[in-house]
Write an enzyme that holds these catalytic residues in place. Structure first.
Site, PDB file in Angstrom:
ATOM      1  N   GLY A  90       0.912   2.594 -22.232  1.00 15.95           N
ATOM      2  CA  GLY A  90       1.720   1.646 -23.533  1.00 15.95           C
ATOM      3  C   GLY A  90       2.217   2.922 -24.499  1.00 15.95           C
ATOM      4  N   LYS A 113      10.288  10.198 -28.476  1.00 14.39           N
ATOM      5  CA  LYS A 113       9.090  10.438 -28.932  1.00 14.39           C
ATOM      6  C   LYS A 113       8.080  11.198 -29.310  1.00 14.39           C
ATOM      7  CE  LYS A 113       6.503  12.421 -24.780  1.00 14.39           C
ATOM      8  NZ  LYS A 113       6.713  13.071 -23.538  1.00 14.39           N
ATOM      9  N   ARG A 176      15.298  11.128 -26.652  1.00 15.16           N
ATOM     10  CA  ARG A 176      15.227  11.576 -25.155  1.00 15.16           C
ATOM     11  C   ARG A 176      15.918   9.757 -24.760  1.00 15.16           C
ATOM     12  NH1 ARG A 176       9.732  11.515 -22.053  1.00 15.16           N
ATOM     13  NH2 ARG A 176       9.838   8.866 -21.833  1.00 15.16           N
ATOM     14  N   ASP A 252       2.205   6.045 -14.515  1.00  9.59           N
ATOM     15  CA  ASP A 252       2.665   6.316 -16.449  1.00  9.59           C
ATOM     16  C   ASP A 252       4.139   6.939 -16.482  1.00  9.59           C
ATOM     17  OD1 ASP A 252       0.240   6.947 -16.125  1.00  9.59           O
ATOM     18  OD2 ASP A 252       1.277   7.838 -18.511  1.00  9.59           O
ATOM     19  N   ASN A 253       3.675   7.647 -15.391  1.00  7.46           N
ATOM     20  CA  ASN A 253       4.799   9.053 -15.558  1.00  7.46           C
ATOM     21  C   ASN A 253       5.959   8.640 -14.562  1.00  7.46           C
ATOM     22  OD1 ASN A 253       3.688   9.526 -17.720  1.00  7.46           O
ATOM     23  ND2 ASN A 253       2.503  11.005 -16.889  1.00  7.46           N
ATOM     24  N   ASP A 262       8.913  12.772 -18.199  1.00  6.55           N
ATOM     25  CA  ASP A 262       7.609  12.830 -19.409  1.00  6.55           C
ATOM     26  C   ASP A 262       7.104  14.874 -18.603  1.00  6.55           C
ATOM     27  OD1 ASP A 262       7.790  11.546 -20.412  1.00  6.55           O
ATOM     28  OD2 ASP A 262       5.424  10.098 -19.673  1.00  6.55           O
TER      29      ASP A 262
HETATM   30  P1  AMP Z   1       2.031  11.175 -21.543  1.00  8.84           P
HETATM   31  O1  AMP Z   1       0.379  11.914 -21.498  1.00  8.84           O
HETATM   32  O2  AMP Z   1       2.216  11.699 -23.055  1.00  8.84           O
HETATM   33  O3  AMP Z   1       1.985  10.188 -20.365  1.00  8.84           O
HETATM   34  O4  AMP Z   1       0.927  10.023 -22.453  1.00  8.84           O
HETATM   35  C1  AMP Z   1      -0.059   9.032 -21.402  1.00  8.84           C
HETATM   36  C2  AMP Z   1      -0.764   7.954 -22.345  1.00  8.84           C
HETATM   37  O5  AMP Z   1      -1.312   8.753 -23.583  1.00  8.84           O
HETATM   38  C3  AMP Z   1       0.689   7.798 -23.277  1.00  8.84           C
HETATM   39  O6  AMP Z   1       0.475   6.123 -23.576  1.00  8.84           O
HETATM   40  C4  AMP Z   1       1.418   8.046 -24.465  1.00  8.84           C
HETATM   41  O7  AMP Z   1       1.790   6.911 -25.812  1.00  8.84           O
HETATM   42  C5  AMP Z   1      -0.541   8.254 -25.129  1.00  8.84           C
HETATM   43  N1  AMP Z   1      -0.225   9.067 -25.831  1.00  8.84           N
HETATM   44  C6  AMP Z   1       0.020  10.984 -25.562  1.00  8.84           C
HETATM   45  N2  AMP Z   1      -0.599  11.900 -26.575  1.00  8.84           N
HETATM   46  C7  AMP Z   1      -0.486  10.857 -27.882  1.00  8.84           C
HETATM   47  C8  AMP Z   1      -0.631  10.738 -29.324  1.00  8.84           C
HETATM   48  N3  AMP Z   1      -0.638  12.176 -30.138  1.00  8.84           N
HETATM   49  N4  AMP Z   1      -0.982   9.632 -29.843  1.00  8.84           N
HETATM   50  C9  AMP Z   1      -1.211   8.171 -29.606  1.00  8.84           C
HETATM   51  N5  AMP Z   1      -0.775   8.646 -27.734  1.00  8.84           N
HETATM   52  C10 AMP Z   1      -0.392   9.434 -27.126  1.00  8.84           C
HETATM   53 MG    MG Z   2       3.670   9.580 -20.197  1.00  8.75          MG
END
Ligand code: AMP
Ligand code: MG
Length: 492
Positions: A90, A113, A176, A252-253, A262
């Site tokens: 999420g 973001k 974004r 998820d990406n 992403d």
């Molecule tokens: P990402 O690697 O950016 O695609 O993120 C993967 C998951 O980790 C997603 O659910 C993001 O919302 C969560 N996420 C990444 N960085 C953070 C953060 N600094 N705080 C909270 N959730 C994060």
């Molecule tokens: Mg992501």
């Protein structure tokens, strides 16, 4: 609190998909400031650029206040990360502000973001920092200029807060824009919970939004799957055509829309290397350059699993057979897209059986001699114009290149267009300027030290990628050897 500017939001996700998200508010930034606004994009979205640059604009572009009509929400999704399933990811540091209809009549999400924690944050702080925000800005805008479907950067703002990463770094938020934020992982979230009704509602929403011509058709779910498949087959081929390594192709990406989404640990190859991997955590090369088609197909298999009940609620075996057949078509579809991309790079507008092998043969020589991918393809138009000096200078050993050039000349002779017309088309297919890793790092380091000039210069170069301009040579060259091997990091 609301800002004075009216934005004509039309929030279909909030309206139609209650239960698929959690309403959230962003953090109030101590000193919000819009660092860079993408004015052209803002205008395309019908937004008032002056208002966005005013203090209220900074407040809503960092999530502290919501403009009138916004319904900020965090979307639920799951995902396979490096092959392992997480049932609940999420929006942990992001929110969907709302949707607008752009000047072309297309629905676009405006999403923040780095806007603060949400119920999906798990152990994360909900924040983003300046370097990664600016990286996503540059690479996303470069991809768009290269003609590759992508989310866009509307604005990069700083919050005035310091956030702990590699030491304290400036807190930042990326605004974004995407044609939607529906991911393979959005489907997985509801499938994993066995919520078939919601899955059907989600699929119908996705179809209405991205493939409206399929709405109401009995076979719409399998047809929808085939559309998502086709978009991914094409997207990955386009990535490969510019030497792009996404780096974190988790489910998820992967966007249902077929847009690149992403830009975390992504990078561009300099020397051609099909095994290129940049991400620090991708030890086994799962997301290596040449593995991207296979991973896209793997991710599509996860989407197919979610759709079994919808494709045929009465006969699971029949549904699986239908979905498997559609999935199995992926490699051939991708290959056709790949060949289309590389034909254009070679300046071939007619189609011959040997074209794929011809492109592969050049890539093999480039891999063996560690030739810069972007420069070599750009120099090929010189060879078509009758001067292969620039091209030859890029190869250590000219003999294999000469053999290949003889094959290429014979194939070129079958083209109807004149060499000059072909060369001009090639110069519209082979960029001069891509976001070179060392240039991206240079721009981010300077920005962290308060100097945005390198960012602006890089952005100017990569957003007009096909046109050689004086004074821009530094953006057309690979990293100097002392830059060393390049490593990127996730979750920054
Ligand atoms: P990402 O690697 O950016 O695609 O993120 C993967 C998951 O980790 C997603 O659910 C993001 O919302 C969560 N996420 C990444 N960085 C953070 C953060 N600094 N705080 C909270 N959730 C994060
Ligand atoms: Mg992501």
């Amino acid at each position: 609190m609301t800002v004075r500017t009216r934005i004509a939001f039309d929030n279909s996700y909030a309206r139609d998909l209650a239960g698929f998200y959690v309403p959230v508010t962003g953090d109030t930034a101590p000193a919000p400031r819009v660092l860079r606004l993408n004015r052209r994009l803002a205008e395309d979205l019908g937004l008032d650029t002056e208002a966005l640059e005013a203090p209220e604009g900074a407040s809503w572009l960092t999530g502290g206040t919501a403009p009138e009509g916004a319904e900020p929400l965090a979307m639920a999704y799951a995902g396979h990360q490096f092959g392992g399933f997480s049932p609940q990811l999420g929006d942990g540091r992001a929110l969907l502000l709302g949707e607008v209809i752009d000047r072309d009549g297309h629905r676009r999400d405006i999403h923040l973001k780095g806007s603060g924690p949400t119920p999906f944050s798990r152990r994360g702080d909900g924040k983003a920092v300046l370097g990664p925000v600016l990286r996503e800005y540059i690479v996303g805008e470069a991809m768009h200029a290269l003609g590759i479907p992508t989310t866009r950067a509307l604005a990069a703002s700083v919050t005035g807060e310091q956030v702990m990463r590699n030491g304290l770094e400036p807190g930042a938020v990326l605004a974004r824009v995407a044609s939607s934020h529906l991911r393979v992982g959005t489907f997985q979230f509801f499938a994993a919970r066995g919520e078939t009704d919601r899955l059907e509602q989600l699929a119908d929403y996705a179809i209405a939004r991205h493939d409206p011509d399929l709405s109401g058709r009995d076979d719409r779910y399998i047809a929808f799957f085939a559309r998502v498949r086709d978009r991914q087959a094409r997207l990955v081929a386009q990535w490969m055509g510019v030497g792009f390594v996404h780096g974190v192709m988790n489910t998820d990406n992967m966007a249902i829309s077929g847009e690149t989404i992403d830009y975390g640990p992504c990078a561009f190859i300099d020397a051609y290397d099909p095994k290129a991997v940049f991400s620090s955590i991708d030890q086994f090369g799962r997301y290596a350059y040449a593995n991207q088609p296979a991973i896209a197909q793997w991710n599509l298999a996860r989407l197919a699993e979610c759709l079994i009940e919808l494709v045929n609620p009465d006969d699971g075996d029949a549904a699986i057979a239908t979905l498997t057949e559609a999935l199995d078509a992926f490699p051939a579809i991708h290959r056709a897209e790949w060949t289309r991309v590389f034909r254009a790079k070679l300046g071939l507008s007619s189609e011959r059986d040997g074209d794929e092998a011809l492109a592969e043969a050049l890539l093999e020589i480039m891999a063996a001699q560690e030739v810069d991918f972007t420069r070599a393809f750009r120099a090929l138009s010189g060879a078509v114009r009758g001067d292969d000096g620039h091209l030859r200078a890029l190869f250590r050993d000219a003999a294999p290149l000469d053999d290949w050039l003889a094959r290429y000349a014979a194939r070129g002779a079958e083209e109807a267009e004149t060499p000059e017309v072909r060369a001009e088309a090639m110069d519209r297919a082979n960029p001069v300027y891509i976001p070179r890793n060392h240039k991206v790092e240079e721009a981010l380091a300077a920005a962290n030290a308060g100097d945005m000039e390198p960012f602006d210069r890089l952005l100017a170069a990569v957003t007009a990628p096909f046109e050689t301009r004086p004074g821009q040579d530094a953006y057309a060259l690979p990293a100097p050897t002392d830059f060393g091997p390049y490593t990127t990091y996730c979750g920054t």
